[in-house]
Design a protein around this motif. Structure first.
Motif, PDB file in Angstrom:
ATOM      1  N   ALA A 255       0.883  -1.166   0.000  1.00  0.00           N
ATOM      2  CA  ALA A 255       0.000   0.000   0.000  1.00  0.00           C
ATOM      3  C   ALA A 255       0.919   1.214   0.000  1.00  0.00           C
ATOM      4  N   TYR A 256       0.681   2.125  -0.899  1.00  0.00           N
ATOM      5  CA  TYR A 256       1.546   3.288  -1.037  1.00  0.00           C
ATOM      6  C   TYR A 256       0.911   4.493  -0.372  1.00  0.00           C
ATOM      7  N   LEU A 257       1.711   5.140   0.463  1.00  0.00           N
ATOM      8  CA  LEU A 257       1.307   6.362   1.145  1.00  0.00           C
ATOM      9  C   LEU A 257       2.423   7.379   0.978  1.00  0.00           C
ATOM     10  N   GLN A 258       2.155   8.611   1.351  1.00  0.00           N
ATOM     11  CA  GLN A 258       3.214   9.604   1.350  1.00  0.00           C
ATOM     12  C   GLN A 258       4.220   9.257   2.438  1.00  0.00           C
ATOM     13  N   ALA A 259       5.447   9.697   2.267  1.00  0.00           N
ATOM     14  CA  ALA A 259       6.521   9.378   3.211  1.00  0.00           C
ATOM     15  C   ALA A 259       6.217   9.889   4.612  1.00  0.00           C
ATOM     16  N   LYS A 260       5.522  10.995   4.733  1.00  0.00           N
ATOM     17  CA  LYS A 260       5.208  11.581   6.043  1.00  0.00           C
ATOM     18  C   LYS A 260       4.238  10.711   6.845  1.00  0.00           C
ATOM     19  N   ALA A 261       3.503   9.864   6.181  1.00  0.00           N
ATOM     20  CA  ALA A 261       2.505   9.041   6.864  1.00  0.00           C
ATOM     21  C   ALA A 261       3.141   7.984   7.760  1.00  0.00           C
ATOM     22  N   TYR A 262       4.376   7.588   7.501  1.00  0.00           N
ATOM     23  CA  TYR A 262       5.038   6.531   8.285  1.00  0.00           C
ATOM     24  C   TYR A 262       5.091   6.892   9.763  1.00  0.00           C
TER      25      TYR A 262
ATOM     26  N   ILE B  76       1.704   6.668  11.556  1.00  0.00           N
ATOM     27  CA  ILE B  76       1.184   5.311  11.763  1.00  0.00           C
ATOM     28  C   ILE B  76       2.040   4.514  12.745  1.00  0.00           C
ATOM     29  N   PHE B  77       3.354   4.557  12.583  1.00  0.00           N
ATOM     30  CA  PHE B  77       4.255   3.709  13.368  1.00  0.00           C
ATOM     31  C   PHE B  77       4.913   4.425  14.548  1.00  0.00           C
ATOM     32  N   ASN B  78       4.641   5.703  14.713  1.00  0.00           N
ATOM     33  CA  ASN B  78       5.167   6.516  15.815  1.00  0.00           C
ATOM     34  C   ASN B  78       6.691   6.606  15.851  1.00  0.00           C
ATOM     35  N   LYS B  79       7.340   6.431  14.725  1.00  0.00           N
ATOM     36  CA  LYS B  79       8.778   6.667  14.602  1.00  0.00           C
ATOM     37  C   LYS B  79       9.098   6.914  13.140  1.00  0.00           C
ATOM     38  N   LYS B  80      10.259   7.493  12.922  1.00  0.00           N
ATOM     39  CA  LYS B  80      10.670   7.778  11.556  1.00  0.00           C
ATOM     40  C   LYS B  80      11.116   6.500  10.871  1.00  0.00           C
ATOM     41  N   LYS B  81      10.982   6.464   9.567  1.00  0.00           N
ATOM     42  CA  LYS B  81      11.358   5.289   8.786  1.00  0.00           C
ATOM     43  C   LYS B  81      12.843   4.961   8.960  1.00  0.00           C
ATOM     44  N   LYS B  82      13.693   5.958   9.032  1.00  0.00           N
ATOM     45  CA  LYS B  82      15.129   5.688   9.183  1.00  0.00           C
ATOM     46  C   LYS B  82      15.430   5.061  10.546  1.00  0.00           C
ATOM     47  N   ASP B  83      14.652   5.423  11.590  1.00  0.00           N
ATOM     48  CA  ASP B  83      14.834   4.797  12.905  1.00  0.00           C
ATOM     49  C   ASP B  83      14.407   3.339  12.874  1.00  0.00           C
ATOM     50  N   ALA B  84      13.362   3.029  12.131  1.00  0.00           N
ATOM     51  CA  ALA B  84      12.903   1.641  12.003  1.00  0.00           C
ATOM     52  C   ALA B  84      13.929   0.815  11.235  1.00  0.00           C
ATOM     53  N   SER B  85      14.549   1.402  10.235  1.00  0.00           N
ATOM     54  CA  SER B  85      15.568   0.685   9.458  1.00  0.00           C
ATOM     55  C   SER B  85      16.783   0.363  10.320  1.00  0.00           C
ATOM     56  N   GLN B  86      17.124   1.281  11.213  1.00  0.00           N
ATOM     57  CA  GLN B  86      18.274   1.056  12.093  1.00  0.00           C
ATOM     58  C   GLN B  86      17.974  -0.008  13.147  1.00  0.00           C
ATOM     59  N   SER B  87      16.715  -0.199  13.494  1.00  0.00           N
ATOM     60  CA  SER B  87      16.360  -1.193  14.513  1.00  0.00           C
ATOM     61  C   SER B  87      16.004  -2.544  13.876  1.00  0.00           C
ATOM     62  N   ASN B  88      16.403  -2.743  12.627  1.00  0.00           N
ATOM     63  CA  ASN B  88      16.186  -3.997  11.886  1.00  0.00           C
ATOM     64  C   ASN B  88      14.718  -4.340  11.693  1.00  0.00           C
TER      65      ASN B  88
ATOM     66  N   GLY C  29      -0.680  12.467  -7.908  1.00  0.00           N
ATOM     67  CA  GLY C  29      -2.064  12.462  -7.450  1.00  0.00           C
ATOM     68  C   GLY C  29      -2.259  11.887  -6.060  1.00  0.00           C
ATOM     69  N   LEU C  30      -1.206  11.346  -5.445  1.00  0.00           N
ATOM     70  CA  LEU C  30      -1.314  10.781  -4.102  1.00  0.00           C
ATOM     71  C   LEU C  30      -1.217  11.909  -3.090  1.00  0.00           C
ATOM     72  N   LYS C  31      -2.323  12.201  -2.426  1.00  0.00           N
ATOM     73  CA  LYS C  31      -2.385  13.310  -1.479  1.00  0.00           C
ATOM     74  C   LYS C  31      -2.091  12.822  -0.069  1.00  0.00           C
ATOM     75  N   LYS C  32      -2.056  13.767   0.862  1.00  0.00           N
ATOM     76  CA  LYS C  32      -1.651  13.472   2.237  1.00  0.00           C
ATOM     77  C   LYS C  32      -2.497  12.384   2.885  1.00  0.00           C
ATOM     78  N   ASP C  33      -3.779  12.461   2.767  1.00  0.00           N
ATOM     79  CA  ASP C  33      -4.669  11.510   3.433  1.00  0.00           C
ATOM     80  C   ASP C  33      -5.165  10.412   2.496  1.00  0.00           C
ATOM     81  N   CYS C  34      -4.411  10.120   1.443  1.00  0.00           N
ATOM     82  CA  CYS C  34      -4.815   9.098   0.476  1.00  0.00           C
ATOM     83  C   CYS C  34      -3.881   7.892   0.547  1.00  0.00           C
TER      84      CYS C  34
END
Length: 132
Positions: free
Chosen positions: A15-22, A25-37, A63-68
């Motif tokens: 499912a594709y969302l904007q990068a800011k949505a991560y 949803i997950f309460n952390k930045k994507k780069k922090d999740a990548s570092q924690s494996n 066409g992918l908006k913030k809440d889409c």
């Protein structure tokens, strides 16, 4: 949802969302999740009483908006989304087990389920051998 005609975008298991949505949803930045494996970020997408599990993906899609959210037509059918009118889904964090248990690819889903049943039978056999 947005229909995309790009061979580099896999809408069946993602499912594709904007990068800011991560972070929302997950309460952390994507780069922090990548570092924690935490390599697999799973979303639970729910509409009424139906839900599907998809991998989080972020890619610039026109066409992918913030809440889409961009999902496949098959995903829309599984959720039983109406063709017209309001199409509001709930997106939340999920885990790897339901993602693989309900995977869109039948070979992946069946292999995972057989493996889990095999693991359960092995544990039961181990417990029974220890008891005797």
């Amino acid at each position: 949802s947005i229909f995309v005609d790009d061979p580099n975008i896999d809408l069946e298991c993602c499912a594709y969302l904007q990068a800011k949505a991560y972070k929302e949803i997950f309460n952390k930045k994507k780069k922090d999740a990548s570092q924690s494996n935490q390599r697999l970020s799973v979303l639970k997408i729910k509409y009424d009483n139906r839900c599907i599990y998809r991998k989080y993906a972020s890619k610039p899609i026109e066409g992918l908006k913030k809440d889409c959210i961009a999902i496949s037509g098959n995903s829309e059918q599984q959720l039983n989304l109406p063709r017209n009118g309001e199409r509001t889904v709930t997106v939340s964090k999920s885990y790897w087990f339901p993602f693989y248990w309900h995977h869109t690819n039948s070979a992946t889903r069946i292999s995972f389920r057989i493996g889990m049943w095999g693991l359960l039978i092995a544990i039961i056999g181990l417990v029974l051998s220890v008891i005797k």
